[in-house]
Scaffold this motif. Sequence first.
Motif, PDB file in Angstrom:
ATOM      1  N   ALA A 394      57.490  36.042 -37.945  1.00 47.86           N
ATOM      2  CA  ALA A 394      58.821  36.374 -38.459  1.00 47.86           C
ATOM      3  C   ALA A 394      59.046  37.878 -38.554  1.00 47.86           C
ATOM      4  O   ALA A 394      60.137  38.372 -38.265  1.00 47.86           O
ATOM      5  N   ASP A 395      58.018  38.628 -38.993  1.00 47.20           N
ATOM      6  CA  ASP A 395      58.191  40.068 -39.200  1.00 47.20           C
ATOM      7  C   ASP A 395      57.532  40.902 -38.105  1.00 47.20           C
ATOM      8  O   ASP A 395      57.396  42.120 -38.248  1.00 47.20           O
ATOM      9  N   ARG A 396      57.105  40.272 -37.046  1.00 50.24           N
ATOM     10  CA  ARG A 396      56.446  41.009 -35.961  1.00 50.24           C
ATOM     11  C   ARG A 396      57.387  41.170 -34.765  1.00 50.24           C
ATOM     12  O   ARG A 396      58.344  40.419 -34.596  1.00 50.24           O
ATOM     13  N   GLN A 397      57.043  42.137 -33.954  1.00 53.68           N
ATOM     14  CA  GLN A 397      57.736  42.333 -32.680  1.00 53.68           C
ATOM     15  C   GLN A 397      56.787  41.845 -31.589  1.00 53.68           C
ATOM     16  O   GLN A 397      56.039  42.609 -30.995  1.00 53.68           O
ATOM     17  N   LEU A 398      56.850  40.523 -31.324  1.00 57.19           N
ATOM     18  CA  LEU A 398      55.894  39.859 -30.445  1.00 57.19           C
ATOM     19  C   LEU A 398      56.517  39.540 -29.087  1.00 57.19           C
ATOM     20  O   LEU A 398      57.708  39.254 -28.993  1.00 57.19           O
ATOM     21  N   LEU A 399      55.671  39.538 -28.075  1.00 55.14           N
ATOM     22  CA  LEU A 399      56.035  38.953 -26.784  1.00 55.14           C
ATOM     23  C   LEU A 399      55.136  37.742 -26.585  1.00 55.14           C
ATOM     24  O   LEU A 399      53.910  37.850 -26.672  1.00 55.14           O
ATOM     25  N   VAL A 400      55.745  36.586 -26.308  1.00 59.67           N
ATOM     26  CA  VAL A 400      55.004  35.348 -26.087  1.00 59.67           C
ATOM     27  C   VAL A 400      55.329  34.854 -24.681  1.00 59.67           C
ATOM     28  O   VAL A 400      56.495  34.604 -24.364  1.00 59.67           O
ATOM     29  N   VAL A 401      54.319  34.729 -23.857  1.00 60.15           N
ATOM     30  CA  VAL A 401      54.485  34.217 -22.497  1.00 60.15           C
ATOM     31  C   VAL A 401      53.900  32.814 -22.433  1.00 60.15           C
ATOM     32  O   VAL A 401      52.702  32.626 -22.679  1.00 60.15           O
ATOM     33  N   VAL A 425      59.211  31.963 -20.663  1.00 56.53           N
ATOM     34  CA  VAL A 425      58.690  30.676 -20.221  1.00 56.53           C
ATOM     35  C   VAL A 425      58.785  30.617 -18.701  1.00 56.53           C
ATOM     36  O   VAL A 425      59.810  30.999 -18.129  1.00 56.53           O
ATOM     37  N   THR A 426      57.739  30.166 -18.028  1.00 54.76           N
ATOM     38  CA  THR A 426      57.821  29.942 -16.582  1.00 54.76           C
ATOM     39  C   THR A 426      57.652  28.458 -16.296  1.00 54.76           C
ATOM     40  O   THR A 426      56.888  27.772 -16.984  1.00 54.76           O
TER      41      THR A 426
END
Length: 918
Positions: A394-401, A425-426
């Motif tokens: 919630a408080d992070r600046q994340l990249l999720v692949v 998403v791929t």
Amino acid sequence: MEFRLLGAVSVGTEAGELHLGPAKRRSLLAALLLRPNRPVPVEQLTATLWEDEPPPRARSVIQGHVSRLRRLLADAGAEVFGVELVTRGAAYVLRMPESLLDAHRFEELVTLARSQRAPGDAVAMYQEALSLWQGPALTGAYPSPPLLAAAHALEELRLASVELLAAAYARQGEHHRAAAVLRAEAEAHPLRESLSAALMRALQRAGRRSEALDWFHRTRRLLADELGVDPGRELADAYAAALRGADDDTGTDAVPGSDTPAAPPAAAPSRPPAALAPLPPAPVDLLPRMPRGFHGRGAELTALSRAAAGEAPVCLVTGPAGVGKTALAVHWAHRERAAFPGGLLYADLRGFSDTGEPDHLEVLREFLLALGVGPRRIPESAGAASALYRSLAADRQLLVVLDNARDSAQVRELLPGGARCVTVVTSRYRLRGLIASDAARPVPVGVLEPDDGTALLAAVLGEERVRAEAVAARRLAELCGGLPLALRVAAARLADQPDWSLGAMSAELSDESRRLGLLDVEDTGVRAALRLTVRRLPDDVAHHFAHLGRHPGTHVDRFTAAALAGTDPQTAAAALERLAAAHLVTRSAPGRWSLHDLVRLYARGLDAGPDAVPRVLDHLVATALAAVAAAEPGEEDCFDLPADFHRPSAVREFGGREEAMAWYAAERDDLTLAVAAARAAGLHGRTWRLVLALWPHIVWRYRDGWAPLLETALDAARADADARAEARVRALLGWVLAEEGRTGDALAHLEAATELAARAEDVPGEATALINLSLVQAALGDPDEAAEGCLRAADLARTAADRHTERLALHHLARHLLALKQWRRALDTATAALAVGIPAQTSAASRVLLLTTAGEALIGLGDEAEGVRRLDAAALEAEASGFDEGAVGALGALLRVSADVGLRARYDTAVMRLTAQT
């Protein structure tokens, strides 16, 4: 002698630069120069020179490059300078004074500059250090991950040195010069916030506060547009200082390594060089390595950056198997890593894998461990683990692949949900459910254009090898269909066999029966990737896909797909939609789908049964007959259907002539391919029937080179021993040849057609052959014989109650009588022809031609007024109905008795339209 890494990898001597040769040799030299006087193992050199699995002869290739480098250095007198390339076990060492290496001198000068107390001395040393740079580091080397990482580290050191130079200028009070050097780099690296912050401070101190504020807003917009993020703390602090108008100093910046006091808090210290200061702790990073040999995709990368903007975006990268979705997503993630200080998470969901999919808890456990959750604190249920994951994000600046997703449900529990998080998403599927539920933004990925495909080959094989066979390389890219996976496999085969030319590989791939086999290596390749996609299809959809491979043409509609699979159009349409969602077919136009060449070859290898081709040929015959009925209503059937005809479950309906003629035009190429397929299969009856059913289109577009196709039909009719079919084909072929000016050939076919039709007791066919024969006889200067033939044709047609052919025979008889200047007989014949009733849909063109003939006959009889009236009526009707050929004839006849300017303009317009059509 000088060795250079800060720009093009090169070796300078008093006689000029050494010719190092191909990129891999430069890369080997670069790898040795990055570790001077230290052993570099062969394994490390292998990783530097080959992106994927190295060829079996990799060690021999490296030895060859080393041997060539030794000769080059020896010839340049390297031993005089203390330079020697030696072997040490399974490693190589480049012994040399490090002062001969520009990167070493650069780091020495930067270190010296940082230790200077006098800012003027520091400025001079930084300037000298930066002057060693002649372009991007390691230019000309093979872009392997180790070399890319080294080039990136050198570039970071250069940028840090620029910031230190600006700080030294600031210590001297030369804020304008500090702003000048920072602006050049900030414009080149607009997303590097430390540069922008330093530039803003320099502008503020130089009294250019409005420029500093403008630069902040420019950078803020760029960060939002390109990355979807807000400015970081350093840039925000610089903005706050500019807003206050604070003169944050004393005019100094803190310089690492010096005793100069730091400026007040509003002026953040410049970043020290990466190689000279301790690195910050590494953020969470689960990304796989940077994809090797990645090329092009500028539009897709931009689209992905745009899709990643905004609040908690979900970006959906979709495309067919082997198109490079994972490479695109991972490359973009590495490129944008700086925008995600909270971490980089990655999971392969294995939606199209032989190894099975991971469950949600397995993926969440890996994510939570990476985010610092202790193993014992991870919940045992997927729901609780998902909730904990979302709370941490919630408080992070994340990249999720999330790579290789099978469906939307597999993805939803893994979405982080934080406002500053981005998910990529791929999938091989379009995942419309994810678009509906989570506003996912599609980023479609297609095949590479030939130029980009050629560049990918060059990235693997080297520029010189590809440039030496540029035409063959482009052909190779085309044969691979622009599919990156296929290109990589082809390149791997070529890299493994350096003596094999690109032209030879292209020739091998040109054989469709071998192409897929050549594009597989071990368990990797096009066939393996497609197999995993097809395996996920429902049985009925897979059944349709397998049968699509038997289609002789390049496009299908729902009727064609149904005929191939032995189903109905509604079921086939649903299957085509599922196949399109899986990127196995592509919608090329409304209601029409096509297959990539390699997908088509794969489908052709699946089990589809022996009846697929006969079924689709019979479907095309039935559809063409429906088009004949719509284009020429009232005409007799031009042939009977064979006893073993496969009647389709449904046939396309045509709303009229225009729709039928549009179908002929759109399907001409596929119908031609179907004729070739029927001939190859020995289905002679289908071959000539398909061609004959094209007759309305052949007559309409008679200048389109139909003779070869009609000759194929003639061979098939002979092989089928069908005299009636042979007569009809010869009659049509003779007419086409006559229109092409080949009267001798036309005469032979038409005389034979007349005899064959009479022998087969095909009365309408004999009448048609006689009419066409009369045209050749007239062209050969015998209008009397031509008129006699048409008179006989009219009698035959009347006997057979064939009104169309009767009227046509009378029309041509009237034209022959005009040529004989028998005006009264021509007028009476045209009048009689007009009295022969035919359906209104087809009578317009015939009426125009007969009115024109009657008008010309009346003028010949001396009744010019009535003749002009009929010609004018013919011209107006032709123009109203779009019958340009008729308009040209009627207006041309009028111009022979009138010089009216308006008539001339109408005639020219009709000629232009007719020319455009033909």
